[in-house]
Write an enzyme that holds these catalytic residues in place. Structure first.
Site, PDB file in Angstrom:
ATOM      1  N   ALA A   1       0.854  -1.198   0.000  1.00 54.12           N
ATOM      2  CA  ALA A   1       0.000   0.000   0.000  1.00 54.12           C
ATOM      3  C   ALA A   1       0.878   1.231   0.000  1.00 54.12           C
ATOM      4  CB  ALA A   1      -0.893   0.001   1.237  1.00 54.12           C
ATOM      5  N   LYS A   2       0.308   2.369  -0.225  1.00 55.36           N
ATOM      6  CA  LYS A   2       1.034   3.631  -0.083  1.00 55.36           C
ATOM      7  C   LYS A   2       0.014   4.739   0.107  1.00 55.36           C
ATOM      8  CE  LYS A   2       5.412   4.796  -0.158  1.00 55.36           C
ATOM      9  NZ  LYS A   2       6.540   3.961   0.237  1.00 55.36           N
ATOM     10  N   GLY A   3       0.432   5.803   0.781  1.00 56.26           N
ATOM     11  CA  GLY A   3      -0.468   6.938   0.983  1.00 56.26           C
ATOM     12  C   GLY A   3       0.245   8.223   0.670  1.00 56.26           C
TER      13      GLY A   3
END
Ligand code: NAD
Length: 424
Positions: free
Chosen positions: A113-115
């Protein structure tokens, strides 16, 4: 099986397309079936939030933020949060996918994931950043969770932001949940060895690669782009193993010393000068554009994306590239690197020491037991070495460069797990 983004970004390689180009080659070598290909290429979830934050002047500003979960096939998704004025969804999508492959390469039970939040943390007060971090956490409270999605720091964020995130999440849940985030301050359940983990992993994979190439560390030279967390730790640990670091650079410029830079001294200088080498007298200034093409045996890009491109790849003289940064080499440069016979330890392998020790932090939080620094380093080093050997063996078996081999190892693992789990 060619993947094209619907709206490519002009004048810059689209990072998601760049990632997919390598994915496509690896998928073809593996003979991945179309169904699994389609499952693995598509991010599971893309969330866009708009969070209102009261600024110090009393006005309310709305910030756009993202969280992309690329895959949860191997386990809860894992990935950092980036605060930057130019962060954009395709970049976050690419970084999320890289996290999936990175966790699979080092064989830890996480998806990717990444934000990101579009903001300029360097012009905001600590209070504004805290309110922004808490608002973003609230907006994503149903996404995050120690068994669901576990954030960590990335560019523009660090232990301070992770502490706020953990606190805000814990308030909502009514109990302290250390394991919801990694990269926390030590007193809040952070792991010993996390700060230097990525640079240490870069050094371990550089040593493994030099061994395969028959290079003697104490007779080798290196240049390192970026003298932040990853670059300075990699420089220090490489120098400790005898490698002569002739050049380093940061945003203030590039620095060169024919006799080798005294890395301890340079780090001390940087720490005393706001994290920058500006004015450092232990080396001569040089053109930053020439650092990666200078006459050294090893180059370590450890700053930003897209620094080895078709514009400079022809001039590279090093035998070995170890990618500390995420995505430092553009897809179009890959072929020339391969033609020149340069070995690349790709980002998803070389900088995976960071997520490995993040995983250790999560394990320690869940056990409620702290490991010693020696235990952390010894286990991380073992994982890095085993992962390097796995990727090297795949590169020999399929007769492909290390980058494609790393994708093969990762895709194979995720695809196999998907098969066992089954779809709808
Ligand atoms: P950092 O902010 O600590 O350091 C970045 C360094 O790069 C600074 O010295 C900065 O001055 C320099 N820099 C920025 N732009 C530059 C340019 N154009 N030319 C030369 N130097 C430049 O960041 P970091 O944590 O060291 O991360 C560096 C890279 O490593 C990023 O790509 C990041 O995504 C990747 N990475 C970091 C970790 C981690 O654990 N910190 C883990 C995996 C990957």
């Amino acid at each position: 099986m060619l993947y094209k983004e619907p709206a490519p970004i002009k004048d810059r390689e689209n990072p998601f397309e760049s990632m997919m180009s390598r994915f496509n080659i690896a998928a073809e070598v593996l003979g991945l079936d179309e169904e699994t290909y389609n499952v693995l290429k598509s991010p599971t979830r893309q969330v866009i939030v708009n969070v209102p934050v009261t600024m110090d002047d009393g006005k309310v500003r709305v910030f756009e933020g993202y969280r992309v979960i690329h895959s949860t096939i191997l386990g809860p998704s894992k990935g950092g949060i980036r605060y930057a004025p130019d962060v954009f969804l395709d970049e976050v999508k690419a970084l999320a996918a890289w996290m999936t492959w990175k966790c699979a390469v080092v064989d830890i039970p996480y998806g990717g994931a990444k934000g990101g939040i579009i903001c300029d943390p360097y012009t905001m007060s600590a209070g504004e950043i805290e309110r922004l971090t808490r608002a973003y956490t609230q907006a994503l409270v149903d996404i995050f969770g120690p068994d669901q999605d576990i954030p960590a720091p990335d560019m523009g964020t660090g232990p301070r932001e992770m502490a706020w995130l953990m606190d805000e999440y814990s308030k909502t849940k009514g109990s302290t949940v250390h394991a919801v985030v990694t990269g926390k301050p030590l007193v809040l359940g952070g792991s010993l060895g996390r700060v230097e983990a990525t640079g240490r992993g870069v050094m371990v994979s550089a040593m493994a690669a030099m061994d395969k190439l028959g290079m003697n560390p104490s007779k080798s030279t290196a240049a390192i782009q970026g003298f932040g967390n990853v670059g300075s730790w990699a420089a220090k640990l490489m120098a400790e193993r005898g490698v002569k670091i002739l050049g380093v650079s940061d945003v203030s410029g590039a620095y060169w010393n024919d006799n080798g830079i005294d890395i301890e001294d340079a780090i001390e200088y940087k720490n005393a000068h706001n994290g920058r080498l500006e004015g450092y007298k232990g080396a001569e200034m040089m053109d930053p554009d020439e650092l990666l093409t200078s006459k050294v045996d090893v180059i370590i890009p450890a700053a930003v994306e897209d620094v080895i491109t078709i514009k400079n790849v022809d001039k590279i003289q090093a035998r070995l590239i170890v990618e500390g940064a995420n995505g430092p080499t553009s897809y179009k440069a890959d072929n020339i690197i391969n033609e020149k016979g340069i070995m690349v330890v790709p980002d998803i392998l070389a900088n995976s020491g960071g997520v490995t020790v993040s995983y250790f932090e999560w394990v320690q939080n869940r056990m409620g037991f702290k490991w010693t620094l020696d235990r952390v380093n010894e286990r991380a080093e073992r994982i890095m070495n085993e992962s390097f050997e796995r990727v090297y063996a795949a590169s020999q078996k399929y007769n492909v460069p290390m980058r494609i081999a790393a994708y093969i190892v990762a895709i194979d693992k995720v695809a196999m797990t998907y098969k066992y789990r089954g779809g709808f």
